[in-house]
Design an enzyme around this catalytic site. Sequence first.
Site, mmCIF file in Angstrom:
data_model
loop_
_atom_site.group_PDB
_atom_site.id
_atom_site.type_symbol
_atom_site.label_atom_id
_atom_site.label_comp_id
_atom_site.label_asym_id
_atom_site.label_seq_id
_atom_site.Cartn_x
_atom_site.Cartn_y
_atom_site.Cartn_z
ATOM 1 N N LEU A 244 11.240 17.657 -15.023
ATOM 2 C CA LEU A 244 10.931 16.766 -15.942
ATOM 3 C C LEU A 244 10.606 17.768 -17.389
ATOM 4 O O LEU A 244 9.633 18.704 -16.486
ATOM 5 C CB LEU A 244 9.297 16.640 -15.417
ATOM 6 C CG LEU A 244 9.759 15.253 -13.865
ATOM 7 C CD1 LEU A 244 8.049 15.112 -13.495
ATOM 8 C CD2 LEU A 244 11.070 13.884 -14.761
ATOM 9 N N GLY B 192 7.219 22.077 -14.938
ATOM 10 C CA GLY B 192 7.281 23.311 -14.937
ATOM 11 C C GLY B 192 5.719 23.647 -14.890
ATOM 12 O O GLY B 192 5.258 23.079 -15.654
ATOM 13 N N ASP C 52 1.768 27.346 -21.764
ATOM 14 C CA ASP C 52 2.501 28.552 -22.681
ATOM 15 C C ASP C 52 2.105 28.219 -24.507
ATOM 16 O O ASP C 52 2.305 28.638 -25.631
ATOM 17 C CB ASP C 52 3.605 28.026 -22.818
ATOM 18 C CG ASP C 52 4.500 26.664 -23.419
ATOM 19 O OD1 ASP C 52 3.178 26.250 -23.567
ATOM 20 O OD2 ASP C 52 5.369 26.991 -24.055
ATOM 21 N N ASN D 36 2.328 26.347 -26.582
ATOM 22 C CA ASN D 36 3.887 26.010 -27.665
ATOM 23 C C ASN D 36 4.605 27.876 -27.886
ATOM 24 O O ASN D 36 5.301 27.737 -28.638
ATOM 25 C CB ASN D 36 3.804 25.423 -28.758
ATOM 26 C CG ASN D 36 3.242 24.053 -28.740
ATOM 27 O OD1 ASN D 36 3.665 23.141 -27.480
ATOM 28 N ND2 ASN D 36 2.362 23.341 -29.333
ATOM 29 N N LEU E 183 9.474 11.744 -18.971
ATOM 30 C CA LEU E 183 8.787 10.591 -18.583
ATOM 31 C C LEU E 183 8.623 9.564 -19.213
ATOM 32 O O LEU E 183 9.417 10.129 -20.813
ATOM 33 C CB LEU E 183 6.937 10.598 -18.534
ATOM 34 C CG LEU E 183 7.443 11.629 -17.440
ATOM 35 C CD1 LEU E 183 5.020 12.326 -17.263
ATOM 36 C CD2 LEU E 183 7.422 11.277 -16.098
ATOM 37 N N LYS F 4 5.027 15.777 -27.506
ATOM 38 C CA LYS F 4 5.077 14.902 -26.200
ATOM 39 C C LYS F 4 4.424 16.203 -25.248
ATOM 40 O O LYS F 4 5.774 16.158 -23.898
ATOM 41 C CB LYS F 4 5.926 14.354 -25.692
ATOM 42 C CG LYS F 4 6.051 12.786 -26.473
ATOM 43 C CD LYS F 4 7.639 12.008 -26.184
ATOM 44 C CE LYS F 4 8.732 12.928 -26.298
ATOM 45 N NZ LYS F 4 8.861 13.800 -27.549
ATOM 46 N N LEU G 283 2.135 17.779 -21.279
ATOM 47 C CA LEU G 283 1.252 17.234 -21.178
ATOM 48 C C LEU G 283 1.111 18.271 -19.767
ATOM 49 O O LEU G 283 2.250 19.168 -19.684
ATOM 50 C CB LEU G 283 1.392 15.887 -19.930
ATOM 51 C CG LEU G 283 1.926 14.772 -20.825
ATOM 52 C CD1 LEU G 283 2.743 13.968 -19.985
ATOM 53 C CD2 LEU G 283 0.982 14.244 -21.759
#
Length: 311
Positions: free
Chosen positions: A171, A191, A195, A197, A217, A229, A231
């Site tokens: 995912l 995962g 991080d 980003n 998703l 997106k 989460l």
Amino acid sequence: MSHEGNDVITEPSCGDPNNSQTDTISKRQRKKLLKHQQWEEQRDLRKQRRKEKRQKKRQERSTQEEEGAEWVSRKRLRSEVQPSPLRLVVDCSFDSLMMFKDVRKLHKQIQRCYAENRRTLHPVQFYLTSLGGQLKQNMDETDKGWVNWKDITIKTEHYHEVIPREELVYLTSDSPNVLTELDDTKAYVIGGLVDHNHHKGISFERAKELGIQHAQLPLESFVKMNSRKVLAVNHVFEIILSYMEKGDWQEAFFTVLPQRKGAVPVEQNGQAVEDKEDEDSDRDSDGTKTVKDNTSSMPDQQEGANEQIEA
């Protein structure tokens, strides 16, 4: 009158007032008289204390009965649980890419996943893979009870060494494939990476390198968002649990993400139900309350539960 070695106290006789004769009592007798007098004076106080004690015992019995009824209710509810064959895997192989403070946040997200899976009516088959390094160190130091967790499979091996590759679906929000239905024969990988980003797209790239399926998703189909997106691990986990219970993606998203900044429902025609001005999406990149989670109260696990990951 007092004699050496035999202290006495003299008092007027309680007989004839004209009688000059005195009654003599010792200090020991005097103490007994005073003690008796005090005992009589405290009679009402003792009575009140006995009454309060009885009331306390009645209250304790009532509380025990209520707790017993609640326990029976929980036991009955637990008997209604229907485990799902669907597998959810948290991939902990990104340990070396995170600072220790982010590893602690990931640990709390995993704790949340475990707690939610234990209380849902349709628990999934929960896996932790590649557990080691900083994450295991933090778990050993701050949550020694994790070794006794139930209904979870914990492996030091990589997920593709535990589950056949053809059954895996990673995912990731970078995948061009959109997940519309859950397949009970599949194992969905989340995962485990907080991080900020710094490693955008890494889970997607690893999935492609291993040649396993990947999907995101269906967030865009049901939610209009002003930010990326991405989460938290526990939010992806909870959304899937909610979808399994409700059978509706939009309801699942807004059960877990009811107050996300800039998030509004999307109608079937793809238009947002209401328009909102775009906010500075850079706020999401620092992980500060990216998502507000109202599914349960666990104060000791809230810190870090809203940090972003590549999911």
